[in-house]
Every structure is written in C-alpha cells, then in structure tokens.
Design an enzyme around this catalytic site. Sequence first.
Site, PDB file in Angstrom:
ATOM      1  N   HIS A  55       0.868  -1.184   0.000  1.00 12.64           N
ATOM      2  CA  HIS A  55       0.000   0.000   0.000  1.00 12.64           C
ATOM      3  C   HIS A  55       0.906   1.236   0.000  1.00 12.64           C
ATOM      4  CE1 HIS A  55      -2.659   3.046   1.821  1.00 12.64           C
ATOM      5  NE2 HIS A  55      -3.676   2.286   1.489  1.00 12.64           N
TER       6      HIS A  55
ATOM      7  N   ASP B 251       3.348  -4.385   7.581  1.00 15.47           N
ATOM      8  CA  ASP B 251       2.159  -3.539   7.504  1.00 15.47           C
ATOM      9  C   ASP B 251       0.949  -4.443   7.777  1.00 15.47           C
ATOM     10  OD1 ASP B 251      -0.114  -2.201   6.720  1.00 15.47           O
ATOM     11  OD2 ASP B 251       0.647  -1.545   4.782  1.00 15.47           O
TER      12      ASP B 251
ATOM     13  N   GLN C 205      -4.295  -4.716   6.901  1.00 18.19           N
ATOM     14  CA  GLN C 205      -5.324  -5.674   6.503  1.00 18.19           C
ATOM     15  C   GLN C 205      -5.149  -6.990   7.253  1.00 18.19           C
ATOM     16  OE1 GLN C 205      -7.770  -4.762   4.506  1.00 18.19           O
ATOM     17  NE2 GLN C 205      -6.890  -2.853   3.745  1.00 18.19           N
TER      18      GLN C 205
ATOM     19  N   CYS D 288      -4.707   2.765  -3.689  1.00 17.98           N
ATOM     20  CA  CYS D 288      -3.443   3.176  -3.066  1.00 17.98           C
ATOM     21  C   CYS D 288      -2.358   2.123  -3.281  1.00 17.98           C
ATOM     22  CB  CYS D 288      -3.592   3.432  -1.570  1.00 17.98           C
ATOM     23  SG  CYS D 288      -4.701   4.775  -1.172  1.00 17.98           S
TER      24      CYS D 288
ATOM     25  N   LYS E 274      -9.892   0.329  10.704  1.00 18.64           N
ATOM     26  CA  LYS E 274     -10.174  -0.900   9.954  1.00 18.64           C
ATOM     27  C   LYS E 274     -10.519  -2.047  10.906  1.00 18.64           C
ATOM     28  CE  LYS E 274      -6.849   0.211   6.286  1.00 18.64           C
ATOM     29  NZ  LYS E 274      -7.592   0.809   5.192  1.00 18.64           N
TER      30      LYS E 274
END
Lengths: 406, 133
Positions: A122, A199, A202, A364, A225
């Site tokens: 991302h 990261d 998600q 993104c 999120k």
Amino acid sequence: MFDVNATRKDFPILSRTVNGKPLVYLDNGASSQKPQVVIDAVTKAYAEEYANVHRGLHFLSNLATEKYESVRGIVAKFLGARDEDEIVLNSGTTEGINMVAYGWAMENMSAGDEIVLSVMEHHANIVPWHFLRERCGVVLKWVDVDHHGNLDPQAVIDAIGPKTRLVAVTHMSNVLGTRVDVKAITKGAHAQGVPVLVDGSQGAVHAPVNVDDIGCDFYAITGHKLCGPSGSGAIFVKKERMAEMRPFIGGGDMIKEVHKDHVIYNDAPMKFEAGTPGIVQTIGFGVALDYLMTLGMDKIAAYEDQLTKEAAQKLGALNFLHLQGQPNDKGAIFSFTLDGAGHAHDISTILDKRGIAVRAGQHCAGPLMDHMGITASCRASFAFYNTSQEIDALVDALHLAHDLLG
Amino acid sequence: MASQAFEDIVDDFEFIDDWEDRYRYVIELGKAMDDMDDALKVEANKVHGCASQVWLHITKSDDQFSFIGDSDAMIVKGLIAVLQKLYNGLAISDARGVNALEELGRLGLNDHLSAQRSNGLRSMIERITASVA
C-alpha cells in the site's frame, strides 16, 4: 460457532438502506463499520470521562489517562506482544510507518543502503521509503508477485543483500487479499541481521496476529479498519529497535524536561507520542479490540475463510468478470474488472445504485496496478459481518453492470 | 435556455422511471457519440478533478459553440453526450445563459450533481462555462 446474524445486530449502520436497498457494505478494506459498544464508548468518554491525558492531577484527567493507557495493554494482548511498552499508540498505520521511516530508518541508514519491499505494498508502506530515497539516497528494492498474486517468501529473502537494512512488507494485500508468510520472511531476514517491518493494516483485521511468533521488529495496525474510530491505531516496536529509534514528532507529553539549551525525552514508548493524542479515538479503539477478541479472531478467521471460498466460487463462475489475483492463501478481498468497456467507476456507480458499497480505483497500490497492467479495478472487501446473501446481491448486481456496460 | 436536442432527452426521461433504464439510455448516448480523435486527447483538453480520464475539446466559430469529448468511463462518457446535447449548436451568448446544473437536475441525474467530486461532472461544466464566459 460464529453467529453472523447476531453479530450484525451489533452494528447499527448495517440495518440502514442506501438508494432504497438494504446496505451491502463491501468496502471494509477501506474502513470497517463500528459496533454499538464502540459508539457508546466514544459518547461516554466525551459525556463523562473527558479531559486531557498525562497532564492534570484532577479526577477527570486521571480517569481519561487510565482509560487511554489501558489501551496499550489491550493492543499488546491483541498483537501477542509480551510487553505493553513495545506498543506506540498513534493515528494508524500511516503514522506508524512514517515514525519508523523518520525515527528509526533515517537514523540507521545512509546513501546506498537498501529497503526491500514487495510490489503489492500500500502507498503507506511505499511513500515514507520514497521520502528516504529522496532525502538520503536510500535504494528501494522491489520484489514481484507471481501472476496469481503470490509473494514467495524466499524471493523476498533472496532480494536481501549486504546493503539491505530493512524489509518492509504487508501481511495481506489490500488489493488481492494475498496473505504473506511474514514469519518465514522474518526468519530469513533476521538470519542476515535485517529487521522486518510488517504492515498489518489488513492482516490484523482478518486473522489472529502474534508478533512474538512472527518475530518481526515492527507491526503497524489501523484502528478504523478494526472496528475502532478513525484516527486511532498503534505500532508494535521491538524493544531493541525502540532503543535505536529517535523521536519523530516533538512537542508536549514526549518530554521530561525542556530547557533553553537541551531537552530530556520521556521514556519509551511515551517519547514517541507527542502532543495531545486522539484520546477518545484511542479509548474507542481499545473497546473495538476487546469486542473483536470477545468474538474471537480465530472464529472470525474461520467464518471469513468460508465466506472467501464461497465468494471465490460465485465470482469465479462469472465468465465476464476478471478477478485479479488468485493466490493460494487468500483473505476476503476481491478485485476485479469486467469484460468490455466498463470502467471500475462505472461498475461501482451501478453497484451503488443497488446499495452495494465497493471501492473503485487504484486502491493506493500504484506499483501493483502497474505490475498487473491495469489502471483501475473494483474491490469488494468483506468483513465478518458480511453474509452469503450479500455475496449473492453482489453477483446479481454484477450481472446488471455487465448488462448495462457490456 | 437549453437546445431542442436536450429537451428531447428530458421528454424521453419522463417516460423512464427506472434508474437502470436511465443509465442504459445515458450509456447508449455516450456510445453513439462521434469518436474523439486520439490526437485531441492532449493535456490541454484533459479535465482534471475526475476519477476517470476525461477530455473535452471546445471549438468556437462564427459565434457557434460546440465541443467533442471522451472518457474511459462509460457513464461519464454518457454524461458528456448529455452535455453535448445541452450545449452544441448554441450561439456563444446562449451557451453563456445555460444553467447546466439546473438543466441536468431535470433529468434526475442528481447523484452526479452532488458534492461527489470524483465523477467530474462539475469539473466538465466548469470547463465549459469558463470557455464561454
């Protein structure tokens, strides 16, 4: 057994209609909806518990500070961190990765040093490294995914060279849903003395995370999120890395003493949290993580796997639909385009008229879109509160889009 | 004051209640539009502020206003065709007097007139009104 219908009742927004149709919210990859407990916690914090934190000695300041600080422990538990002092509270993954870029990488890297990253990162895990490329001459080394969207951990490890100082990789692609074996990557990177940033924007949403098991040095998550308020988040930073890291943002709260000729910083992790933080957002974030842990991240993962299999089968059966990425280990995120001239924005406009929220565009993830040779796609990203019937509603609306645009 | 071609669309729309058929109609208008020469798809003709790619090439001759356009999104291309019907062939002074937002509102395409910037309809209208100002 996970009861999706009971769970849906926790989310007031899921009972609303959009364009005269029941809302089908499939834009969870962008942001999740909020359960009533989080909404109530935010309201209560403002109505009954609000003052600035870490400052006053009065009742409300103590109360707000206690509530805020308790979130550090909740995040540590959620991520499987051993020590809550390894958790820096912030506004989300973007801030977390920028903090690592400025506070750690800039301190420990010089011109010609390399950062290894995958093409499916991302922008939040790309642009901060570009800043270092522009400012310090750091080199970005990209690792491709195969044509199914798999990222081979060995390919990441093989990209590490003598000048590599960091591997920065996603736990799950926000476009393809590819789950990355970050544990194997970390093992291989650490064998060569290279720290790893994950990261988790998600990844942490769809399955249990244990940073102790992964072994990574940094793991960033985003509150909004994870059913929490926007502007909340956290990053796990391993003790050793934290000791090497300098504060990135200066201001109140992160200092012990300030004089005309010198400052003495607060202890970690406080020295990485300057200024008045998102107090209420963070309190809400803690409640959201407690809510998820009560549902059980393992149960959420099992339910979502079932949903993913069903969606893969039903979307895969549409011969006019092009699914991007069919990785072996896939989470509940589907990106697609349609046969014919229909643009992703056309598709999402038509789905929206049916009450279905999806994202359209680049997500993104510019380098990944370039890699796949497309300029835009639609993305349906599921959460544990989505249902089998909603997959059918999506399929039905895609037939209509194909009919209108084909 | 809109052109007769636009009034014809308004008349047609009165008989189409269903949004799906309205979209179908708008998309068909876009498909029926003359192709735009790729040589005209240059930066100067690009309308920014649209999530999809949009080009408008405006010509003014003998006091007549007209433009051609294209987009890689079919609904947006259809909206360009609707704008063509609204403006093309008008005298520049008449084009200046068109209130495009109000006219398009008569078609019930209100979703595209809302604050949503991404579809770029407003940017297209701004480009047109600036050129006749």
